[in-house]
Design a protein around this motif. Structure first.
Motif, mmCIF file in Angstrom:
data_model
loop_
_atom_site.group_PDB
_atom_site.id
_atom_site.type_symbol
_atom_site.label_atom_id
_atom_site.label_comp_id
_atom_site.label_asym_id
_atom_site.label_seq_id
_atom_site.Cartn_x
_atom_site.Cartn_y
_atom_site.Cartn_z
ATOM 1 N N LYS A 1 10.538 2.315 -1.488
ATOM 2 C CA LYS A 1 9.809 1.332 -2.317
ATOM 3 C C LYS A 1 10.511 0.007 -2.249
ATOM 4 C CE LYS A 1 12.195 2.999 -6.738
ATOM 5 N NZ LYS A 1 12.063 3.661 -7.801
ATOM 6 N N TYR B 1 1.124 -0.049 0.288
ATOM 7 C CA TYR B 1 1.256 1.447 0.350
ATOM 8 C C TYR B 1 -0.285 2.032 0.668
ATOM 9 C CZ TYR B 1 1.451 6.330 -0.934
ATOM 10 O OH TYR B 1 1.516 7.639 -0.960
ATOM 11 N N TYR C 1 9.032 -1.974 0.312
ATOM 12 C CA TYR C 1 7.718 -2.494 -0.210
ATOM 13 C C TYR C 1 7.763 -3.758 -1.148
ATOM 14 C CZ TYR C 1 5.001 1.134 2.024
ATOM 15 O OH TYR C 1 4.376 2.064 3.019
ATOM 16 N N MET D 1 4.897 10.846 -2.242
ATOM 17 C CA MET D 1 6.307 9.776 -2.348
ATOM 18 C C MET D 1 7.285 11.061 -2.389
ATOM 19 S SD MET D 1 7.698 6.843 -4.655
ATOM 20 C CE MET D 1 7.955 5.333 -3.482
ATOM 21 N N ASN E 1 -0.868 1.499 4.525
ATOM 22 C CA ASN E 1 0.109 2.488 5.086
ATOM 23 C C ASN E 1 -0.450 3.810 5.022
ATOM 24 O OD1 ASN E 1 2.489 3.082 6.854
ATOM 25 N ND2 ASN E 1 2.854 4.383 5.010
ATOM 26 N N ARG F 1 1.104 -2.419 -4.023
ATOM 27 C CA ARG F 1 0.208 -1.174 -3.924
ATOM 28 C C ARG F 1 -0.628 -1.419 -2.721
ATOM 29 N NH1 ARG F 1 -1.829 0.948 -9.684
ATOM 30 N NH2 ARG F 1 -0.135 1.124 -10.928
ATOM 31 N N MET G 1 -3.171 6.171 -6.366
ATOM 32 C CA MET G 1 -2.948 6.356 -4.862
ATOM 33 C C MET G 1 -3.540 7.793 -4.601
ATOM 34 S SD MET G 1 -1.799 3.640 -4.078
ATOM 35 C CE MET G 1 -1.289 2.314 -5.048
ATOM 36 N N ASP H 1 10.271 2.665 7.007
ATOM 37 C CA ASP H 1 9.615 1.533 6.839
ATOM 38 C C ASP H 1 10.600 0.537 6.789
ATOM 39 O OD1 ASP H 1 7.027 2.379 6.070
ATOM 40 O OD2 ASP H 1 7.921 3.486 4.150
ATOM 41 N N ALA I 1 5.882 7.931 1.524
ATOM 42 C CA ALA I 1 7.060 6.916 1.337
ATOM 43 C C ALA I 1 7.992 7.754 0.522
ATOM 44 C CB ALA I 1 6.163 6.026 0.359
#
Length: 427
Positions: free
Chosen positions: A146, A176, A149, A207, A179, A173, A228, A94, A137
């Protein structure tokens, strides 16, 4: 032949080639079903699925450059020859972070070249009979993580105090979630199969090693996993899901468990609570005694490793009632007192614990990390070059893969015999 007929003929040839490629890609897997959970076991087409594997986080990044794709094929080919059936990889990269392998350049904007690298990885895995765990992630800032993000959310007007805001900020959030949807619903350009419909994928991982030290109570990470996990399951009802946990215990764990958290106290993760979430299908644990206990003697590290694994196997069996995968373990050549014999002892201890707990919790072990020749820059001390394995390590891996395969067949035969005789079948 008229021009129109020539065009039709060419189209037919292309169609035949595409179908041929797809069949070649699909032929590697043992059975074409999706791995499922039944009680404490993973199941494939009605039979127990036990398997060892390797971590190769680099596969997508390397495959993004077509000239480097033979390295991907070599890893799967050698891994399959050893009997390894799982590969855990990064399906994330990312933002701009000093290299050309970014998959998500900015929120919702993707580099198609890198996505096609991931397409190749998934297709080759299927060709060689390897099932993938795709991590969505990173907790750390390598490959964005993170922190990226949170940076994007700040650019969107959010006033966020630290990187742990990733777990609580609505905009982070949302990034995420978007994605995750883009990756899970991706249609492979090589096979024409959407990732969420491809049995070559064993599971999604929310993650890699999620931690939230700003909230040692564990509430922030727990809430994030609940949300999630439900999101991923709504997108994909075929595949399994795991959280990516290292196995550290939260403040609600009994004292004897908290004492094992030699490297994880106050990190906001909770092995029991996080894995109890309904949409999490199986638990994971990582094991790095040489990293967590660098000053201890090798024998003390092995003793800790055995207690660490035994505790998580017991909790997976008795408290979670879910299967457990040892998703990372290894021994580093950069640690004091390293020897290949000591690394083999770590592998042997992990494999032994998995074998004797298979069917009642353990489903396999995935070592960190596998490389192929010519990848020296990826070395981190834990690497094993698959074509250059020491004979002792090669024997350990192959022998324990054979033992798990044999065990799968024995359990399947017992299940069939009990079922045909009217006796209760194993769960």
């Amino acid at each position: 032949m008229t021009r129109k007929k020539k065009q039709v003929a060419v189209a037919l040839v292309i169609a035949v080639m595409v179908v041929s490629l797809q069949r070649r890609v699909f032929d590697g897997l043992r059975g074409r079903g999706f791995v499922q959970v039944r009680g404490l076991q993973l199941m494939l087409n009605g039979e127990p699925f036990f398997a060892h594997g390797f971590n190769a986080y680099w596969l997508m990044a390397v495959a993004a450059e077509p000239s480097q794709r033979p390295k991907v094929s070599a890893a799967f080919r050698r891994g399959s020859a050893l009997g390894l059936a799982i590969a855990r990889i990064w399906a994330f990269s990312d933002g701009s972070h000093g290299n050309s392998s970014a998959l998500q350049i900015s929120p919702g904007v993707y580099d198609e070249r890198v996505f096609q690298g991931l397409d190749f990885v998934v297709a080759e895995a299927r060709r060689y009979g390897i099932r993938l765990i795709l991590s969505l992630a990173n907790n750390y800032d390598s490959f964005g993580g993170k922190a990226q993000y949170v940076s994007w959310a700040r650019s969107g007007g959010r006033d966020l105090p630290d990187d742990d805001a990733f777990f609580i900020d609505p905009l982070a959030r949302l990034f995420y979630k978007n994605n995750a949807k883009a990756v899970i619903t991706r249609v492979n350009k090589l096979t024409g199969v959407a990732y969420r419909d491809d049995p070559a994928i064993l599971a999604w991982e929310l993650m890699n090693e999620p931690r939230c030290p700003s909230d040692p109570s564990g509430a922030s990470l727990q809430s994030w996993i609940v949300e999630m996990a439900a999101h991923v399951k709504a997108l994909d009802g075929n595949h399994l899901l795991e959280a990516g946990l290292e196995g550290f215990y939260g403040p609600t764990a009994p004292p004897e468990r908290r004492q094992l958290d030699v490297a994880g106290g106050g990190l906001g993760a909770d092995f029991i609570a996080n894995n109890r979430i309904q949409d999490i299908d199986f638990a994971t644990v990582h094991a790095y005694p040489d990293l967590w206990l660098p000053e201890r003697e090798p024998a003390e590290k092995r003793e800790f490793l055995e207690r660490w694994l035994d505790a998580h196997l017991e909790d997976a069996r008795e408290k979670l009632r879910k299967p457990l995968l040892v998703a990372e373990f290894g021994g580093s050549s950069r640690q004091r007192g390293f020897s290949m014999a000591e690394r083999d002892a770590i592998f042997g201890a992990v494999f032994s614990r998995v074998y004797w707990s298979a069917g009642v919790g353990a489903v396999g072990a995935v070592f960190w990390q596998a490389l192929v020749a010519g990848m020296e820059s990826y070395g981190d001390g834990y690497e094993l070059v698959l074509e250059e394995l020491p004979s002792t390590t090669s024997f350990l891996i192959e022998n324990n893969c054979r033992k798990l395969t044999h065990l799968s067949k024995r359990v399947a035969s017992l299940r069939l015999a009990r079922g045909s005789s009217g006796q209760p079948q194993l769960d």
